[in-house]
Design an enzyme around this catalytic site. Structure first.
Site, PDB file in Angstrom:
ATOM      1  N   ASP A   7      11.447  32.985  51.038  1.00 35.60           N
ATOM      2  CA  ASP A   7      11.192  32.237  49.686  1.00 35.60           C
ATOM      3  C   ASP A   7      11.799  32.940  48.804  1.00 35.60           C
ATOM      4  OD1 ASP A   7      10.068  30.094  48.292  1.00 35.60           O
ATOM      5  OD2 ASP A   7       8.527  31.903  47.911  1.00 35.60           O
ATOM      6  N   ASP A   9      11.135  32.500  44.830  1.00 40.59           N
ATOM      7  CA  ASP A   9       9.987  32.569  43.415  1.00 40.59           C
ATOM      8  C   ASP A   9       8.776  33.421  43.864  1.00 40.59           C
ATOM      9  OD1 ASP A   9      12.033  31.460  41.679  1.00 40.59           O
ATOM     10  OD2 ASP A   9      11.255  29.560  42.734  1.00 40.59           O
ATOM     11  N   ASP A 178       4.992  33.254  49.379  1.00 43.81           N
ATOM     12  CA  ASP A 178       3.800  33.427  48.528  1.00 43.81           C
ATOM     13  C   ASP A 178       2.820  32.242  48.489  1.00 43.81           C
ATOM     14  OD1 ASP A 178       3.942  32.303  45.414  1.00 43.81           O
ATOM     15  OD2 ASP A 178       5.762  32.361  46.750  1.00 43.81           O
TER      16      ASP A 178
END
Length: 216
Positions: A7, A9, A178
């Site tokens: 991922d 961001d 996250d």
């Protein structure tokens, strides 16, 4: 070849590239303060797992309507150098380098627009990306997206298309994220990793025995 999926961001960078780009557009005079406030409200909904991505993208792409990619590219390149590069986690760079040294196939998959994700991936040395694709008509952005959005289950859908639905590859794959929004993909790979996880993902990772990484 083993997959290593990342991922973007809040995983590889300390921030959200879409929101940071909104702030940059304000500096350029493309949007006003009310736009920034609306972005903050929508990103709060994202963090809570309650965001309709179609709604966010319609909002975020409005300032690009009628602009050509050639107009955006120098502004985005400067934004990536000035804003994004200082936010790249050094631990993320080390992890990417370790996978690269092992000969793994590295894929960056993000729920941000491809116009931002592609140049950021280039700075990270990652050539293979999946992101939200933007529609062009007559050489300018329409403000609409196209194809399956790389968000929640859409990330899994797009990844399976990329690997030609060879799910055996997912059994050996690593995925670093996250966000609770990435649980559909985290649950399908053989080696899920929670990176600086939000509260919901931290709880799930702890319960399932997934590695929890605190990247700086």
């Amino acid at each position: 070849m083993t997959l290593a999926i990342f991922d973007l961001d809040e995983t590889l960078i300390d921030g959200d590239c879409s929101s940071l780009w909104c702030q940059r557009m304000a500096q350029l005079g493309w949007v006003d303060e009310s736009f920034i406030q609306r972005d903050a409200a929508l990103m709060k909904a994202y963090a809570e797992g309650a965001l309709a991505m179609e709604e966010y993208m319609a909002f975020a792409l409005e300032p690009l309507i009628g602009r050509a990619p050639e107009e955006l590219e120098p502004e985005i390149d400067a934004y990536v150098e000035d804003v994004i590069e200082p936010l790249i986690f050094s631990d993320a760079c080390r992890c990417i380098a370790e996978h690269r040294a092992r000969g793994d196939r590295i894929v960056l998959i993000s729920a941000s627009g491809a116009h931002l994700v592609e140049p950021i991936a280039g700075r990270l040395g990652i050539s293979e990306i999946l992101a939200i694709d933007l529609e062009l008509a007559h050489g300018v952005y329409t403000g609409r997206t196209q194809g399956v959005l790389t968000y929640r289950e859409g990330k899994l859908t797009r990844l399976l298309e990329l690997i030609d639905h060879q799910e055996v590859e997912l059994a050996d794959a690593s995925f670093y994220s996250d966000s609770r929004n990435d649980l559909p993909l985290l649950e399908r790979v053989g080696h899920p990793h929670a990176v600086n996880p939000d509260p919901r993902l931290r709880e799930q990772a702890s319960r399932r025995g997934w590695p929890i990484l605190e990247w700086k």
